[in-house]
Design a protein around this motif. Structure first.
Motif, PDB file in Angstrom:
ATOM      1  N   GLU A 138       0.838  -1.205   0.000  1.00 56.90           N
ATOM      2  CA  GLU A 138       0.000   0.000   0.000  1.00 56.90           C
ATOM      3  C   GLU A 138       0.864   1.242   0.000  1.00 56.90           C
ATOM      4  O   GLU A 138       0.601   2.199  -0.705  1.00 56.90           O
ATOM      5  CB  GLU A 138      -0.926   0.008   1.215  1.00 56.90           C
ATOM      6  N   ASN A 139       1.900   1.220   0.853  1.00 57.23           N
ATOM      7  CA  ASN A 139       2.763   2.389   0.931  1.00 57.23           C
ATOM      8  C   ASN A 139       3.550   2.597  -0.356  1.00 57.23           C
ATOM      9  O   ASN A 139       3.854   3.732  -0.728  1.00 57.23           O
ATOM     10  CB  ASN A 139       3.723   2.264   2.116  1.00 57.23           C
ATOM     11  N   LEU A 140       3.880   1.476  -1.024  1.00 51.60           N
ATOM     12  CA  LEU A 140       4.606   1.609  -2.283  1.00 51.60           C
ATOM     13  C   LEU A 140       3.709   2.152  -3.378  1.00 51.60           C
ATOM     14  O   LEU A 140       4.183   2.839  -4.284  1.00 51.60           O
ATOM     15  CB  LEU A 140       5.167   0.243  -2.700  1.00 51.60           C
ATOM     16  N   LYS A 141       2.370   1.879  -3.290  1.00 49.42           N
ATOM     17  CA  LYS A 141       1.457   2.332  -4.326  1.00 49.42           C
ATOM     18  C   LYS A 141       1.016   3.756  -3.996  1.00 49.42           C
ATOM     19  O   LYS A 141      -0.098   4.011  -3.591  1.00 49.42           O
ATOM     20  CB  LYS A 141       0.247   1.401  -4.419  1.00 49.42           C
ATOM     21  N   ALA A 142       1.931   4.696  -4.152  1.00 47.61           N
ATOM     22  CA  ALA A 142       1.680   6.097  -3.823  1.00 47.61           C
ATOM     23  C   ALA A 142       2.142   6.960  -4.989  1.00 47.61           C
ATOM     24  O   ALA A 142       3.052   6.602  -5.733  1.00 47.61           O
ATOM     25  CB  ALA A 142       2.401   6.483  -2.547  1.00 47.61           C
ATOM     26  N   GLU A 143       1.478   8.088  -5.121  1.00 54.54           N
ATOM     27  CA  GLU A 143       1.817   9.014  -6.198  1.00 54.54           C
ATOM     28  C   GLU A 143       2.064  10.393  -5.602  1.00 54.54           C
ATOM     29  O   GLU A 143       1.241  10.925  -4.861  1.00 54.54           O
ATOM     30  CB  GLU A 143       0.688   9.075  -7.216  1.00 54.54           C
ATOM     31  N   ASN A 144       3.193  10.974  -5.939  1.00 53.24           N
ATOM     32  CA  ASN A 144       3.546  12.292  -5.448  1.00 53.24           C
ATOM     33  C   ASN A 144       2.914  13.373  -6.322  1.00 53.24           C
ATOM     34  O   ASN A 144       2.875  13.265  -7.553  1.00 53.24           O
ATOM     35  CB  ASN A 144       5.068  12.477  -5.433  1.00 53.24           C
ATOM     36  N   ILE A 145       2.444  14.416  -5.677  1.00 55.68           N
ATOM     37  CA  ILE A 145       1.877  15.566  -6.386  1.00 55.68           C
ATOM     38  C   ILE A 145       2.873  16.699  -6.258  1.00 55.68           C
ATOM     39  O   ILE A 145       3.076  17.255  -5.169  1.00 55.68           O
ATOM     40  CB  ILE A 145       0.511  15.969  -5.797  1.00 55.68           C
ATOM     41  N   THR A 146       3.482  17.048  -7.372  1.00 54.26           N
ATOM     42  CA  THR A 146       4.547  18.053  -7.345  1.00 54.26           C
ATOM     43  C   THR A 146       4.218  19.301  -8.146  1.00 54.26           C
ATOM     44  O   THR A 146       4.852  20.330  -7.970  1.00 54.26           O
ATOM     45  CB  THR A 146       5.849  17.449  -7.901  1.00 54.26           C
ATOM     46  N   GLY A 147       3.234  19.217  -9.024  1.00 58.88           N
ATOM     47  CA  GLY A 147       2.848  20.373  -9.831  1.00 58.88           C
ATOM     48  C   GLY A 147       1.346  20.428  -9.949  1.00 58.88           C
ATOM     49  O   GLY A 147       0.639  20.381  -8.949  1.00 58.88           O
ATOM     50  N   SER A 148       0.835  20.481 -11.161  1.00 55.32           N
ATOM     51  CA  SER A 148      -0.602  20.468 -11.420  1.00 55.32           C
ATOM     52  C   SER A 148      -0.983  19.098 -11.947  1.00 55.32           C
ATOM     53  O   SER A 148      -0.537  18.693 -13.031  1.00 55.32           O
ATOM     54  CB  SER A 148      -0.976  21.550 -12.438  1.00 55.32           C
ATOM     55  N   GLN A 149      -1.789  18.384 -11.186  1.00 58.30           N
ATOM     56  CA  GLN A 149      -2.180  17.035 -11.551  1.00 58.30           C
ATOM     57  C   GLN A 149      -3.695  16.973 -11.733  1.00 58.30           C
ATOM     58  O   GLN A 149      -4.451  17.590 -10.986  1.00 58.30           O
ATOM     59  CB  GLN A 149      -1.777  16.043 -10.445  1.00 58.30           C
ATOM     60  N   THR A 150      -4.129  16.174 -12.761  1.00 59.11           N
ATOM     61  CA  THR A 150      -5.549  15.946 -13.011  1.00 59.11           C
ATOM     62  C   THR A 150      -5.809  14.450 -12.975  1.00 59.11           C
ATOM     63  O   THR A 150      -5.092  13.666 -13.621  1.00 59.11           O
ATOM     64  CB  THR A 150      -5.966  16.520 -14.369  1.00 59.11           C
ATOM     65  N   TYR A 151      -6.839  14.057 -12.232  1.00 57.32           N
ATOM     66  CA  TYR A 151      -7.206  12.660 -12.122  1.00 57.32           C
ATOM     67  C   TYR A 151      -8.614  12.489 -12.693  1.00 57.32           C
ATOM     68  O   TYR A 151      -9.582  13.055 -12.178  1.00 57.32           O
ATOM     69  CB  TYR A 151      -7.161  12.194 -10.660  1.00 57.32           C
ATOM     70  N   ASP A 152      -8.717  11.709 -13.787  1.00 58.57           N
ATOM     71  CA  ASP A 152     -10.004  11.514 -14.459  1.00 58.57           C
ATOM     72  C   ASP A 152     -10.283  10.051 -14.772  1.00 58.57           C
ATOM     73  O   ASP A 152     -11.084   9.731 -15.642  1.00 58.57           O
ATOM     74  CB  ASP A 152     -10.078  12.360 -15.735  1.00 58.57           C
ATOM     75  N   THR A 153      -9.598   9.149 -14.046  1.00 55.98           N
ATOM     76  CA  THR A 153      -9.805   7.713 -14.219  1.00 55.98           C
ATOM     77  C   THR A 153      -9.994   7.075 -12.853  1.00 55.98           C
ATOM     78  O   THR A 153      -9.242   7.371 -11.914  1.00 55.98           O
ATOM     79  CB  THR A 153      -8.598   7.061 -14.923  1.00 55.98           C
ATOM     80  N   ASP A 154     -10.979   6.184 -12.744  1.00 57.43           N
ATOM     81  CA  ASP A 154     -11.222   5.509 -11.470  1.00 57.43           C
ATOM     82  C   ASP A 154      -9.972   4.758 -11.031  1.00 57.43           C
ATOM     83  O   ASP A 154      -9.330   4.058 -11.846  1.00 57.43           O
ATOM     84  CB  ASP A 154     -12.368   4.512 -11.593  1.00 57.43           C
ATOM     85  N   THR A 155      -9.628   4.901  -9.731  1.00 54.91           N
ATOM     86  CA  THR A 155      -8.426   4.252  -9.204  1.00 54.91           C
ATOM     87  C   THR A 155      -8.690   3.774  -7.791  1.00 54.91           C
ATOM     88  O   THR A 155      -9.307   4.471  -6.990  1.00 54.91           O
ATOM     89  CB  THR A 155      -7.227   5.228  -9.206  1.00 54.91           C
ATOM     90  N   ASN A 156      -8.158   2.565  -7.469  1.00 59.49           N
ATOM     91  CA  ASN A 156      -8.238   2.039  -6.113  1.00 59.49           C
ATOM     92  C   ASN A 156      -6.838   1.886  -5.535  1.00 59.49           C
ATOM     93  O   ASN A 156      -5.877   1.575  -6.260  1.00 59.49           O
ATOM     94  CB  ASN A 156      -8.930   0.670  -6.085  1.00 59.49           C
TER      95      ASN A 156
END
Length: 600
Positions: A30-48
């Motif tokens: 779980e901890n490895l499945k992480a995404e860093n937000i460093t600028g402008s990010q858009t999320y438009d796809t379902d994700t678990n």
């Protein structure tokens, strides 16, 4: 130790180790499945199962396109308590959610701006945790929903949260029923927090805990609805610390008690519902009460009532007097049939009075329909008047009334200096309905009914002058309203109101022949209320006295009318009149008359 026992022990230890290993692997994964937000990010796809971490200042994330982001534990977090300038936006139709005992958004002490038009959800724990933060901003737009089965927005863990701003136009609620079931909760030492619930905004809870809990030196402003849906005896708003300010505005409602904590000081409860709005709130603890519109607020717990039904009695009495004088003038100025035979007229009037916040004059509209009848006797005229109407005040208060009056008019009264005189008496039956804002019922509003009577006497005299000199007159009137109780909260003591009016009037004949007549009339009326200007009343058993503003006791009215009548056959005529009035009480009145005269 037998070999069989050793084998059984080995198998049990193996299972425990395997289970522990699975948990470690799952947690690492779980901890490895992480995404860093460093600028402008858009999320438009379902994700678990992905965690989103703000790792830079001034970064932004947008969830859009009807997307659902879901995870067991913390979904959006900040990696550093010193992180600043970050923004998270959820568009309408999109959802971010967690499913276990953790937080959907965890600021961890950093600065974050949240703008929500979609859904922020936590199945088990907090939807948003702002503990240890300074300056978090949450805007929940009209389509936005922030919900949890726990404390929904939490600011009281660890070292608390300060300077949080929550601006709500959508829904913020907790469906929890346990010990953690507040929609918004701060600790008693959390300071500088601001909650604004706009019109249309809903903040509610379903448990025993307070719907909103404020700390210290914080503000709550409500124009929407704040409800504890468990019971009206539970707390909707609780102030745990000192120097908080709660402002209840416009037509916003609260359901549930408003409580100031034991031993707290400096807490203020302010009302900004508008001039004349009726309200009653059940409170606990020590508050400083203030009505920002100038209405009289009664402490016990906190209530106010619009004085319109009492305040405008003298005005209504004056307008009735003017109507009576105009009616007699129309009869006297019509010389068809040498004033023989009966005269009857139907009339309708529309009147508007504007609000005046300085004098607390309540705005209302008046619509009435009436009939006046006169019949000549040997040396006098017998008068009968019937009227029904609706006085509709701006703040959900309406009075429907019916009046009947009768009296005598004596032209050129030789027993009173040859003046035209009249005396009438009447009774008015009134049915009042007002909406009261209150936290003591589940709807937040209650309808209060009243049925009462008003008795009045009108006495007048006029000197008819010739040529360019106007006629001069004086009218005195008195009204008595006995004590009565409304169905909810309010009761009233006996009220006696009097008027003294001095007026000038004149009539200009434009056309006069055997078959038709046209004339113009004007009148300038100077009125002053006389007698007792105080009204004693009570709110839920607490007695108070209302003193009418001096500006409301005096009125200058200018009225004008055009009257036309036409002979139609041997012993009868018909006619009509247009009528207008302006007064210093910010009133404008327009009316019309249709009359019929028959020699019978």
């Amino acid at each position: 130790m037998s070999i069989r026992f050793k084998n059984i022990l080995f198998l049990k230890l193996s299972k425990i180790f395997l289970t522990f290993l699975i948990i470690i692997v799952f947690t690492i994964s779980e901890n490895l499945k992480a995404e860093n937000i460093t600028g402008s990010q858009t999320y438009d796809t379902d994700t678990n199962n992905t965690q989103y971490i703000f790792t830079e200042d001034d970064a932004s994330a947008v969830v859009t396109g009807n997307t659902t982001l879901e995870r067991a534990r913390k979904l959006f977090i900040l990696d550093d308590a010193e992180r600043t300038g970050n923004t998270l936006t959820i568009h309408f139709g999109s959802t971010i959610s967690t499913t276990t005992n953790s937080n959907t958004i965890f600021t961890d002490g950093a600065d974050l701006t949240i703008v929500n038009s979609g859904t922020i959800n936590s199945d088990v724990s907090k939807a948003i945790n702002v503990s240890k933060s300074d300056g978090v901003s949450i805007t929940n737009n009209s389509t936005g929903v922030i919900k949890s089965n726990n404390n929904t927005i939490l600011g009281d863990a660890g070292t608390g949260a300060v300077n949080t701003t929550i601006n709500n136009s959508g829904e913020i609620y907790s469906s929890g029923t346990g010990t953690e079931s507040s929609a918004i909760v701060f600790a008693d030492d959390d300071t500088g927090n601001t909650i604004t619930n706009n019109s249309g905004g809903e903040i509610y809870s379903k448990g025993n805990e307070s719907t909103i809990v404020l700390g210290a030196s914080s503000t709550l402003t409500n124009s929407g609805s704040i409800k504890n849906n468990k019971s009206v005896t539970n707390k909707a708003i609780q102030l745990k610390g000192d120097n908080n300010t709660v402002t209840l505005k416009d037509a916003g409602i609260v359901v549930g008690k408003i409580r100031s904590g034991n031993g707290t000081t400096g807490n203020k409860l302010r009302f900004n519902h508008g001039v004349g709005r009726a309200y009653y709130y059940d409170t606990t603890g020590d508050f400083t009460l203030e009505d920002l519109d100038g209405n009289q607020v009664v402490k016990g717990s906190a209530g106010s009532v619009g004085q319109g039904g009492s305040e405008t009695i003298d005005e209504m009495l004056s307008y009735k007097s003017i109507n009576l004088r105009n009616f007699i003038n129309r009869y006297e100025n019509s010389n068809l049939f040498n004033h023989q035979g009966g005269w009857g007229e139907l009339y309708s009037t529309i009147l508007n009075r504007n609000e005046d916040t300085n004098s607390l004059a309540m705005e209302y509209n008046l619509i009435n329909l009436g009939a006046n009848l006169i019949y000549p006797l040997e040396n006098s005229n017998f008068i009968m008047m019937f009227e029904g109407g609706v006085q509709d005040f701006a703040k959900d208060y309406k009075i429907t009334y019916q009046n009947i009056s009768g009296g005598i008019n004596i032209p050129d009264n030789d027993k009173f200096f040859n003046l035209d005189t009249f005396v009438t008496g009447g009774i008015t039956l009134k049915d009042g309905k007002r909406t009261v804002l209150t936290n003591t019922v589940s709807s937040g509003r209650v309808l209060s009914n009243s049925n009462f009577q008003t008795y009045d006497i009108q006495i007048g005299a006029k000197k008819n002058n010739f040529k360019i000199i106007p006629d001069i007159g004086i009218t005195s009137s008195i009204s008595v309203t006995p004590t009565y109780d409304e169905s909810k909260f309010y009761s009233w003591r006996n009220r006696v109101v009097g008027n003294l009016s001095f007026y000038l009037s004149d009539n200009y004949l434009i056309r006069d022949d055997t078959e038709e007549k046209l004339n113009l009339n004007w009148a300038l009326d100077l009125r002053s209320a006389i007698g007792d200007d105080e009204q004693t009343y009570s709110i839920n058993g607490t007695t108070a006295t209302y003193k009418q503003d001096n500006d409301l006791k005096r009125e200058i009215s200018l009225s004008a009318s055009m009257n036309y009548e036409k002979y139609i056959y041997e012993n009868s005529m018909i006619g009509f009149a247009y009528y207008g009035l302006l007064s210093s009480q910010n009133t404008l009145s327009l009316g019309g008359n249709a009359f019929y005269k028959m020699n019978f």
